[in-house]
Design an enzyme around this catalytic site. Structure first.
Site, PDB file in Angstrom:
ATOM      1  N   ASP A   6      16.147  34.163  60.872  1.00  0.00           N
ATOM      2  CA  ASP A   6      16.813  33.318  59.882  1.00  0.00           C
ATOM      3  C   ASP A   6      17.114  31.996  60.595  1.00  0.00           C
ATOM      4  O   ASP A   6      16.981  31.889  61.812  1.00  0.00           O
ATOM      5  CB  ASP A   6      18.113  33.999  59.398  1.00  0.00           C
ATOM      6  CG  ASP A   6      18.874  33.162  58.363  1.00  0.00           C
ATOM      7  OD1 ASP A   6      18.224  32.506  57.528  1.00  0.00           O
ATOM      8  OD2 ASP A   6      20.119  33.148  58.396  1.00  0.00           O
ATOM      9  N   SER A   7      17.576  31.017  59.818  1.00  0.00           N
ATOM     10  CA  SER A   7      18.026  29.764  60.423  1.00  0.00           C
ATOM     11  C   SER A   7      19.279  29.984  61.267  1.00  0.00           C
ATOM     12  O   SER A   7      19.613  29.147  62.103  1.00  0.00           O
ATOM     13  CB  SER A   7      18.363  28.764  59.316  1.00  0.00           C
ATOM     14  OG  SER A   7      19.424  29.287  58.534  1.00  0.00           O
ATOM     15  N   TYR A  38      18.194  25.359  57.203  1.00  0.00           N
ATOM     16  CA  TYR A  38      16.857  25.202  56.626  1.00  0.00           C
ATOM     17  C   TYR A  38      16.941  24.684  55.182  1.00  0.00           C
ATOM     18  O   TYR A  38      16.030  24.000  54.709  1.00  0.00           O
ATOM     19  CB  TYR A  38      16.134  26.550  56.581  1.00  0.00           C
ATOM     20  CG  TYR A  38      15.534  27.052  57.876  1.00  0.00           C
ATOM     21  CD1 TYR A  38      15.648  26.351  59.080  1.00  0.00           C
ATOM     22  CD2 TYR A  38      14.823  28.259  57.881  1.00  0.00           C
ATOM     23  CE1 TYR A  38      15.080  26.850  60.250  1.00  0.00           C
ATOM     24  CE2 TYR A  38      14.239  28.756  59.046  1.00  0.00           C
ATOM     25  CZ  TYR A  38      14.377  28.049  60.226  1.00  0.00           C
ATOM     26  OH  TYR A  38      13.796  28.554  61.363  1.00  0.00           O
ATOM     27  N   CYS A  69      15.554  35.272  55.275  1.00  0.00           N
ATOM     28  CA  CYS A  69      15.993  33.949  54.845  1.00  0.00           C
ATOM     29  C   CYS A  69      15.220  33.620  53.576  1.00  0.00           C
ATOM     30  O   CYS A  69      13.980  33.626  53.594  1.00  0.00           O
ATOM     31  CB  CYS A  69      15.663  32.936  55.948  1.00  0.00           C
ATOM     32  SG  CYS A  69      15.950  31.224  55.498  1.00  0.00           S
ATOM     33  N   ASN A  70      15.935  33.384  52.484  1.00  0.00           N
ATOM     34  CA  ASN A  70      15.234  33.077  51.239  1.00  0.00           C
ATOM     35  C   ASN A  70      14.487  31.759  51.326  1.00  0.00           C
ATOM     36  O   ASN A  70      13.402  31.605  50.745  1.00  0.00           O
ATOM     37  CB  ASN A  70      16.216  33.000  50.073  1.00  0.00           C
ATOM     38  CG  ASN A  70      16.793  34.352  49.710  1.00  0.00           C
ATOM     39  OD1 ASN A  70      17.612  34.911  50.448  1.00  0.00           O
ATOM     40  ND2 ASN A  70      16.343  34.896  48.612  1.00  0.00           N
ATOM     41  N   GLU A 148      28.193  29.531  58.613  1.00  0.00           N
ATOM     42  CA  GLU A 148      27.953  29.539  60.073  1.00  0.00           C
ATOM     43  C   GLU A 148      29.284  29.315  60.805  1.00  0.00           C
ATOM     44  O   GLU A 148      29.561  29.949  61.810  1.00  0.00           O
ATOM     45  CB  GLU A 148      26.985  28.413  60.486  1.00  0.00           C
ATOM     46  CG  GLU A 148      25.533  28.641  60.137  1.00  0.00           C
ATOM     47  CD  GLU A 148      24.831  29.665  61.020  1.00  0.00           C
ATOM     48  OE1 GLU A 148      25.001  29.627  62.257  1.00  0.00           O
ATOM     49  OE2 GLU A 148      24.102  30.516  60.469  1.00  0.00           O
ATOM     50  N   CYS A 178      20.478  33.674  49.052  1.00  0.00           N
ATOM     51  CA  CYS A 178      20.504  33.132  50.418  1.00  0.00           C
ATOM     52  C   CYS A 178      21.222  34.190  51.224  1.00  0.00           C
ATOM     53  O   CYS A 178      22.285  34.676  50.821  1.00  0.00           O
ATOM     54  CB  CYS A 178      21.267  31.808  50.467  1.00  0.00           C
ATOM     55  SG  CYS A 178      21.625  31.246  52.166  1.00  0.00           S
ATOM     56  N   HIS A 180      22.864  34.125  53.913  1.00  0.00           N
ATOM     57  CA  HIS A 180      24.212  33.783  54.392  1.00  0.00           C
ATOM     58  C   HIS A 180      25.291  34.218  53.398  1.00  0.00           C
ATOM     59  O   HIS A 180      26.411  34.531  53.783  1.00  0.00           O
ATOM     60  CB  HIS A 180      24.349  32.267  54.599  1.00  0.00           C
ATOM     61  CG  HIS A 180      23.801  31.756  55.895  1.00  0.00           C
ATOM     62  ND1 HIS A 180      22.456  31.617  56.117  1.00  0.00           N
ATOM     63  CD2 HIS A 180      24.428  31.339  57.030  1.00  0.00           C
ATOM     64  CE1 HIS A 180      22.273  31.129  57.353  1.00  0.00           C
ATOM     65  NE2 HIS A 180      23.449  30.958  57.923  1.00  0.00           N
TER      66      HIS A 180
HETATM   67  N1  DGL Z   1      19.961  32.045  55.155  1.00  0.00           N
HETATM   68  C1  DGL Z   1      19.009  31.171  54.594  1.00  0.00           C
HETATM   69  C2  DGL Z   1      18.532  31.571  53.234  1.00  0.00           C
HETATM   70  O1  DGL Z   1      18.531  32.753  52.960  1.00  0.00           O
HETATM   71  C3  DGL Z   1      19.056  29.707  54.822  1.00  0.00           C
HETATM   72  C4  DGL Z   1      20.344  29.019  54.999  1.00  0.00           C
HETATM   73  C5  DGL Z   1      20.074  27.638  55.525  1.00  0.00           C
HETATM   74  O2  DGL Z   1      19.709  27.535  56.683  1.00  0.00           O
HETATM   75  O3  DGL Z   1      20.196  26.689  54.749  1.00  0.00           O
HETATM   76  O4  DGL Z   1      18.119  30.781  52.449  1.00  0.00           O
END
Ligand code: DGL
Length: 251
Positions: A6-7, A38, A69-70, A148, A178, A180
């Site tokens: 993931d990011s 991301y 990570c989506n 984060e 997402c 997160h």
């Molecule tokens: N966790 C990530 C997602 O599922 C990306 C979050 C990010 O880095 O913006 O999209």
């Protein structure tokens, strides 16, 4: 070896479910924190970052790579499958199907990063699984960075700012698109109230991983970050309640 990336820390919500299903699998988790978030980059940028992250995990012996990570899944999953035919990839997509089955009001809100919606991920899913349901895309700029920094303690006001417009539009079902956002699902539930169902795909995705991946090993988890290993150790302690000694990766 199961590789997960993931990011940042979002994919830990998926890693946690994989670990509960596959206690003896060997896993490597890569947080690309030097390049996070991301969700506010272009799809092309995210695709090349995802390519690099997947490459690291394959070098570390991953036969299965979970794109936890989506945003990276939307930008790069098809590309990764094409360019690495020997690796099994499991990715994320907005859980529109279970949400369409759950809604009583006929209104579903989808929470994701701005870049995920740029990929127009919803169109095909809504056509296939949500006929007659109003599906409202709602980008949440800034959330991944807040999570984060603050994890489950992310301020309720920041949560309410994105969630309340959906509740006010009649949504009784919210899709976490997402990874997160899993870590603030309790906060989202508090803000949205008891009439709202939250759909989190972390466990169904982990089940898919359990179907395709090698389950036997020593049960070790290695954590890698392109950012600060100390910071990631603190985040893992806060989010998973686990002591870890992440390795730094140069980018
Ligand atoms: N966790 C990530 C997602 O599922 C990306 C979050 C990010 O880095 O913006 O999209």
């Amino acid at each position: 070896v199961i590789g997960v990336f993931d990011s940042g820390v979002g994919g830990l919500s998926v890693l946690r479910e994989i670990r509960s299903l596959l206690p003896s699998a060997d896993m490597v988790y890569l947080a690309d924190q030097a390049n996070a978030p991301y969700g506010e980059r272009s799809l092309d940028e995210v695709r090349s970052l995802a390519e690099k992250a997947a490459g690291h995990l394959i070098e570390r012996g991953a036969g299965t790579v979970v794109v936890a990570c989506n945003t990276a899944s939307a930008a790069a999953l098809q590309h990764l499958r094409r360019t690495h035919p020997g690796t099994a990839f499991v990715g994320m997509e907005p859980a529109v199907k279970p949400a369409a089955a759950a809604t009583r009001t006929g209104v579903v809100g989808v929470l994701a990063t701005p870049t995920t919606f740029q990929a127009e991920v919803l169109d095909g899913l809504v056509g296939r699984f949500a006929e007659g349901v109003e599906v409202i895309p709602h980008p949440c700029p800034g959330w991944a960075s807040l999570i984060e920094d603050h994890g489950a303690d992310t301020h309720p006001e920041a949560i309410a700012r994105e969630v309340m417009p959906l509740v006010d539009a009649g949504a009784d079902t919210l899709v976490l698109a997402c990874t997160h956002y899993s870590f603030v699902s309790g906060r989202i539930a508090e803000v949205a109230g008891p009439g709202v169902t939250i759909v989190d795909p972390a466990l169904p995705v982990a089940r898919q991983v359990a179907r395709v991946a090698e389950a036997s090993g020593s049960g070790a988890t290695t954590y890698l970050t392109t950012g600060d290993p100390e910071r990631l150790a603190g985040q893992i302690r806060h989010l998973l309640g686990v002591e870890a000694a992440p390795e730094g990766l140069s980018t």
